[in-house]
Design an enzyme around this catalytic site. Structure first.
Site, mmCIF file in Angstrom:
data_model
loop_
_atom_site.group_PDB
_atom_site.id
_atom_site.type_symbol
_atom_site.label_atom_id
_atom_site.label_comp_id
_atom_site.label_asym_id
_atom_site.label_seq_id
_atom_site.Cartn_x
_atom_site.Cartn_y
_atom_site.Cartn_z
ATOM 1 N N TYR A 141 59.438 13.501 137.287
ATOM 2 C CA TYR A 141 60.027 12.572 138.075
ATOM 3 C C TYR A 141 61.508 12.821 138.449
ATOM 4 C CZ TYR A 141 56.686 8.390 137.842
ATOM 5 O OH TYR A 141 55.820 7.622 138.339
ATOM 6 N N LYS A 191 48.693 18.211 128.843
ATOM 7 C CA LYS A 191 47.450 19.009 129.569
ATOM 8 C C LYS A 191 48.049 20.557 128.910
ATOM 9 C CE LYS A 191 44.790 18.975 132.695
ATOM 10 N NZ LYS A 191 43.523 18.931 132.607
ATOM 11 N N ASP A 224 43.459 14.101 130.850
ATOM 12 C CA ASP A 224 42.268 13.948 131.572
ATOM 13 C C ASP A 224 41.348 13.230 130.439
ATOM 14 O OD1 ASP A 224 41.975 16.262 130.343
ATOM 15 O OD2 ASP A 224 40.828 17.210 132.249
ATOM 16 N N ASP A 248 52.408 7.222 133.515
ATOM 17 C CA ASP A 248 52.485 6.385 134.690
ATOM 18 C C ASP A 248 50.707 6.027 134.966
ATOM 19 O OD1 ASP A 248 53.298 4.935 136.760
ATOM 20 O OD2 ASP A 248 52.885 6.544 138.128
ATOM 21 N N ASP A 252 48.339 2.499 134.113
ATOM 22 C CA ASP A 252 47.714 1.763 135.004
ATOM 23 C C ASP A 252 46.144 1.558 134.643
ATOM 24 O OD1 ASP A 252 49.871 0.820 136.623
ATOM 25 O OD2 ASP A 252 48.790 1.627 138.364
HETATM 26 C C1 IPM Z 1 55.893 2.292 137.158
HETATM 27 C C2 IPM Z 1 55.909 2.279 138.688
HETATM 28 C C3 IPM Z 1 57.251 2.941 138.934
HETATM 29 C C4 IPM Z 1 56.801 4.541 138.619
HETATM 30 C C5 IPM Z 1 57.562 3.038 140.433
HETATM 31 C C6 IPM Z 1 57.612 1.666 141.076
HETATM 32 C C7 IPM Z 1 58.690 3.968 140.685
HETATM 33 O O1 IPM Z 1 54.695 2.749 139.195
HETATM 34 O O2 IPM Z 1 56.488 1.407 136.412
HETATM 35 O O3 IPM Z 1 54.552 2.375 136.619
HETATM 36 O O4 IPM Z 1 56.146 5.245 139.174
HETATM 37 O O5 IPM Z 1 57.276 4.674 137.402
HETATM 38 MG MG MG Z 2 53.021 2.780 137.717
#
Ligand code: IPM
Ligand code: MG
Length: 367
Positions: A141, A191, A224, A248, A252
């Site tokens: 990032y 990884k 993975d 990230d 999710d």
């Molecule tokens: C998260 C989001 C952020 C990220 C975005 C909105 C910059 O996806 O907080 O998971 O990628 O970190």
């Molecule tokens: Mg995210």
């Protein structure tokens, strides 16, 4: 000691869900004697509209002073065409970077009343309680060089995955400390089979473990395979520690196991300040949901549960955090549902403020 909070509602459904959090904050002031000195400001597109940048310097300075920042959400289609440097997301990334919030805690907890919302079978997810600790201030990032460059006769897009030993060390420690207060297990994901940064990651996590946390059970997994295992049998995990980008993605995945993004809070913590409290920002995992913004449909639970995390990690009131979490759980068990939590056709969802009303009533009942 006074408790100071900076509220940044942001864009989309951010202001609506934050309005419910404000009612909860007031409740703790009135009924539990927990007073907060609250200020409010702009972030994301809302800040861009006024200041031409997604986070004004004065807001950044205030964020550095307070005990905790509560953020709603940033972004929306209105800002899609903006230059990368002033996109709403840059405001959030600036907060994370300048406050040096290196440990991002993302719990994935499955509320029993919602287990059927998961795309996985009930027995795979019911009772699920895992914590992903995502490194938040480094890695791909922020690594340099980055950019889109001309090379021979075509362009090349470059980002750099970069981790120093001390960056890995401090987030590993955060994960081990948390594990000791939970299931005492950490799984580290990278990884190392293809990335040097992964080799170093694994080595440093193991070193921190052996030196200072030998009592915590540690395992390593390729990221993975970790994604696959999260979908196969997530209850094998307690704390997962991983880098910024893998975190990230994996958070999710873990979030969706629980059935609803509308339920998941997060905490981003940095080093202790002069008063002993960590630099901290709390935000729901969900985004700004522009498709439903302004309609009173949004689920405020993730944002409310983020405030519960603030009570626990910034204000050392785990007891009141638990009270708030139980109130949310009670409301769900009673069948109160915002639109995102509806299954049966014909049932009537409550509005954003209706959910707030129900949680406040459950808090009253807890006294
Ligand atoms: C998260 C989001 C952020 C990220 C975005 C909105 C910059 O996806 O907080 O998971 O990628 O970190
Ligand atoms: Mg995210």
């Amino acid at each position: 000691m006074t408790n100071t909070l900076l509220i940044l509602p942001g864009d989309g459904i951010g202001p609506e869900v934050m309005a419910e959090v404000t009612r909860i904050i007031d409740w703790f002031g009135a009924r539990r004697g927990l007073k907060f000195d609250v200020s409010e400001d702009l972030v994301g597109g809302a800040a861009y509209d006024v200041h031409g940048v997604p986070l004004a310097d004065a807001t950044m300075a205030r964020a550095q002073e307070v005990d905790a920042v509560l953020l709603g959400a940033v972004g929306g289609p209105k800002y899609d065409a903006l230059d990368f440097s002033v996109k709403p997301e840059r405001g959030l990334l600036r907060l994370r970077k300048e406050m040096d919030l290196f440990a991002n805690l993302r719990p994935a907890q499955c509320f029993d009343a919602l287990a059927d919302f998961s795309s996985l079978k009930r027995d795979v997810v019911s009772g699920l309680d895992i914590m992903i600790v995502r490194e938040l201030t480094s890695g791909v990032y922020f690594g340099e060089p980055r950019g889109i460059f001309e090379e021979k006769d075509e362009r090349v897009g470059i980002n750099t995955q970069r981790y120093t030993e001390s960056e890995i060390d401090r987030v590993a420690r955060a994960a081990f400390e948390l594990a000791r207060k939970r299931g005492n297990k950490v799984c580290s994901m990278e990884k190392a089979n293809v990335m040097e940064s992964g080799i170093l990651w694994r080595e440093v996590v193991q070193r921190v473990h052996d030196a200072d946390y030998p009592d915590v059970e540690l395992s390593h997994m390729y990221a993975d395979a970790g994604g696959m295992q999260l979908c196969r049998w997530p209850k094998q995990f307690d704390v997962i520690v991983t880098d910024n980008l893998f975190g990230d993605l994996l958070s999710d995945v873990a979030a969706m196991l629980t059935g609803s993004l509308g339920m998941l809070p997060s905490a981003s913590l940095g080093a202790p300040m002069a008063n002993g409290r960590p630099k901290a920002l709390y935000e729901p995992v969900h985004g700004s949901a522009p498709d439903i913004a302004g309609q009173g449909k949004a689920n405020p639970c993730a944002c409310i549960l983020s405030f519960a995390m603030a009570l626990r990690y910034s204000f050392d009131r785990g007891d009141e955090a638990t009270r708030l979490e139980r109130a949310v759980e009670k409301v769900l068990a009673d069948g109160v549902r915002t639109a995102d939590l509806m299954q049966a056709e014909g049932a009537t969802p409550v509005s954003t403020s209706g959910m707030g009303d129900a949680i406040l009533a459950a808090l009253d009942a807890s006294l």
